[in-house]
Design a protein around this motif. Sequence first.
Motif, mmCIF file in Angstrom:
data_model
loop_
_atom_site.group_PDB
_atom_site.id
_atom_site.type_symbol
_atom_site.label_atom_id
_atom_site.label_comp_id
_atom_site.label_asym_id
_atom_site.label_seq_id
_atom_site.Cartn_x
_atom_site.Cartn_y
_atom_site.Cartn_z
ATOM 1 N N MET A 189 0.798 -1.192 -0.055
ATOM 2 C CA MET A 189 0.007 0.069 -0.095
ATOM 3 C C MET A 189 0.900 1.189 -0.032
ATOM 4 O O MET A 189 0.606 2.294 -0.849
ATOM 5 C CB MET A 189 -0.931 -0.162 1.193
ATOM 6 C CG MET A 189 -1.843 1.163 1.262
ATOM 7 S SD MET A 189 -3.084 1.392 0.048
ATOM 8 C CE MET A 189 -4.313 1.772 0.834
ATOM 9 N N THR A 190 2.009 1.204 0.814
ATOM 10 C CA THR A 190 2.774 2.535 0.681
ATOM 11 C C THR A 190 3.446 2.847 -0.294
ATOM 12 O O THR A 190 4.196 3.790 -0.423
ATOM 13 C CB THR A 190 3.586 2.417 2.126
ATOM 14 O OG1 THR A 190 4.267 1.085 2.062
ATOM 15 C CG2 THR A 190 2.796 2.581 3.493
ATOM 16 N N ARG A 191 3.800 1.666 -1.204
ATOM 17 C CA ARG A 191 4.365 1.705 -2.467
ATOM 18 C C ARG A 191 3.804 2.542 -3.490
ATOM 19 O O ARG A 191 4.270 3.455 -4.100
ATOM 20 C CB ARG A 191 4.772 0.554 -2.926
ATOM 21 C CG ARG A 191 5.648 0.286 -4.247
ATOM 22 C CD ARG A 191 6.079 -0.918 -4.853
ATOM 23 N NE ARG A 191 6.791 -0.833 -6.012
ATOM 24 C CZ ARG A 191 6.861 -1.672 -6.924
ATOM 25 N NH1 ARG A 191 6.453 -3.022 -6.692
ATOM 26 N NH2 ARG A 191 7.483 -1.401 -8.127
ATOM 27 N N TRP A 192 2.515 2.510 -3.524
ATOM 28 C CA TRP A 192 1.654 3.283 -4.675
ATOM 29 C C TRP A 192 0.911 4.536 -3.695
ATOM 30 O O TRP A 192 0.793 5.381 -4.338
ATOM 31 C CB TRP A 192 0.714 2.437 -5.245
ATOM 32 C CG TRP A 192 1.247 1.425 -6.090
ATOM 33 C CD1 TRP A 192 1.440 0.231 -5.825
ATOM 34 C CD2 TRP A 192 1.844 1.740 -7.436
ATOM 35 N NE1 TRP A 192 2.226 -0.437 -6.972
ATOM 36 C CE2 TRP A 192 2.192 0.471 -7.838
ATOM 37 C CE3 TRP A 192 1.874 2.793 -8.077
ATOM 38 C CZ2 TRP A 192 2.845 0.339 -9.208
ATOM 39 C CZ3 TRP A 192 2.678 2.688 -9.421
ATOM 40 C CH2 TRP A 192 2.975 1.372 -9.866
ATOM 41 N N LEU A 193 0.863 4.512 -2.485
ATOM 42 C CA LEU A 193 0.453 5.482 -1.869
ATOM 43 C C LEU A 193 1.254 5.709 -0.398
ATOM 44 O O LEU A 193 0.717 5.413 0.381
ATOM 45 C CB LEU A 193 -1.216 5.291 -1.231
ATOM 46 C CG LEU A 193 -2.355 5.095 -2.333
ATOM 47 C CD1 LEU A 193 -3.621 4.638 -1.769
ATOM 48 C CD2 LEU A 193 -2.211 6.563 -2.903
ATOM 49 N N ALA A 206 -8.236 11.626 -8.488
ATOM 50 C CA ALA A 206 -7.576 10.433 -7.910
ATOM 51 C C ALA A 206 -6.200 9.979 -8.564
ATOM 52 O O ALA A 206 -5.224 9.730 -7.849
ATOM 53 C CB ALA A 206 -8.724 8.988 -8.322
ATOM 54 N N LEU A 207 -6.019 10.338 -9.916
ATOM 55 C CA LEU A 207 -4.678 10.179 -10.434
ATOM 56 C C LEU A 207 -3.836 11.359 -9.830
ATOM 57 O O LEU A 207 -2.618 10.996 -9.463
ATOM 58 C CB LEU A 207 -4.919 10.626 -11.792
ATOM 59 C CG LEU A 207 -3.885 10.316 -12.740
ATOM 60 C CD1 LEU A 207 -3.287 8.682 -12.815
ATOM 61 C CD2 LEU A 207 -3.905 10.639 -14.133
ATOM 62 N N LEU A 253 3.785 10.312 -5.185
ATOM 63 C CA LEU A 253 4.982 9.339 -5.703
ATOM 64 C C LEU A 253 5.938 10.282 -6.191
ATOM 65 O O LEU A 253 7.091 9.904 -6.153
ATOM 66 C CB LEU A 253 4.377 8.580 -6.902
ATOM 67 C CG LEU A 253 3.450 7.341 -6.429
ATOM 68 C CD1 LEU A 253 2.811 6.617 -7.557
ATOM 69 C CD2 LEU A 253 4.317 6.399 -5.488
ATOM 70 N N LEU A 254 5.781 11.368 -7.049
ATOM 71 C CA LEU A 254 6.684 12.200 -7.499
ATOM 72 C C LEU A 254 7.762 12.985 -6.449
ATOM 73 O O LEU A 254 8.631 13.365 -6.484
ATOM 74 C CB LEU A 254 6.128 13.245 -8.625
ATOM 75 C CG LEU A 254 5.473 12.653 -9.790
ATOM 76 C CD1 LEU A 254 5.045 13.648 -10.570
ATOM 77 C CD2 LEU A 254 6.503 12.066 -10.556
#
Length: 172
Positions: free
Chosen positions: A1-5, A34-35, A42-43
């Motif tokens: 979960m923390t990898r994408w959020l 959402a995108l 992430l950036l």
Amino acid sequence: MTRWLPYPLVSLALCILWLLLNQAFDPASILLGALLGIVVPLLVRNLQPLGYPRLRAPLTFIRLIGMAGVEIVRSCFNVSRIILFADYNQVNSQFIRIPLTMTDPYGLAMLSCLINMTPGTVWVEILEDGYQLSLHVFDLHDEQWWIDTIKTRYEQPLIEIFETEAARGDPA
């Protein structure tokens, strides 16, 4: 979960902010919000190499923000009064040094924000000799009052909020 959020609350806040700014709740706006909520954290996650700060005393944080807000308003009136009505020859603008015990980078960043938001004061730098804060005060009357104020009103609550017991030297 923390990898994408990496910061799910920030992602949710960005999505909600996007929907509020667009004043729309259609599927396209939700999808774009959402995108943005996924891509932006992430950036920027590498901009925080120490990770997400943890508030250890949220009630102390709320009290600190409230007290700082009152101090900012009070300083606005005092600085305005000095600028508009005081004799400039009477203004005692000086640099002072304040010894710091706090070492947490998030606490120091918060302290710098609080000091710089207060009219009449500017955080200049942290001096390496003795770990002291160099502070510029627009109209200095009592240097010891400033030292005591920064140490007790700002630094002590920030130590309680951000630093662990091990960092403070307290027994765990």
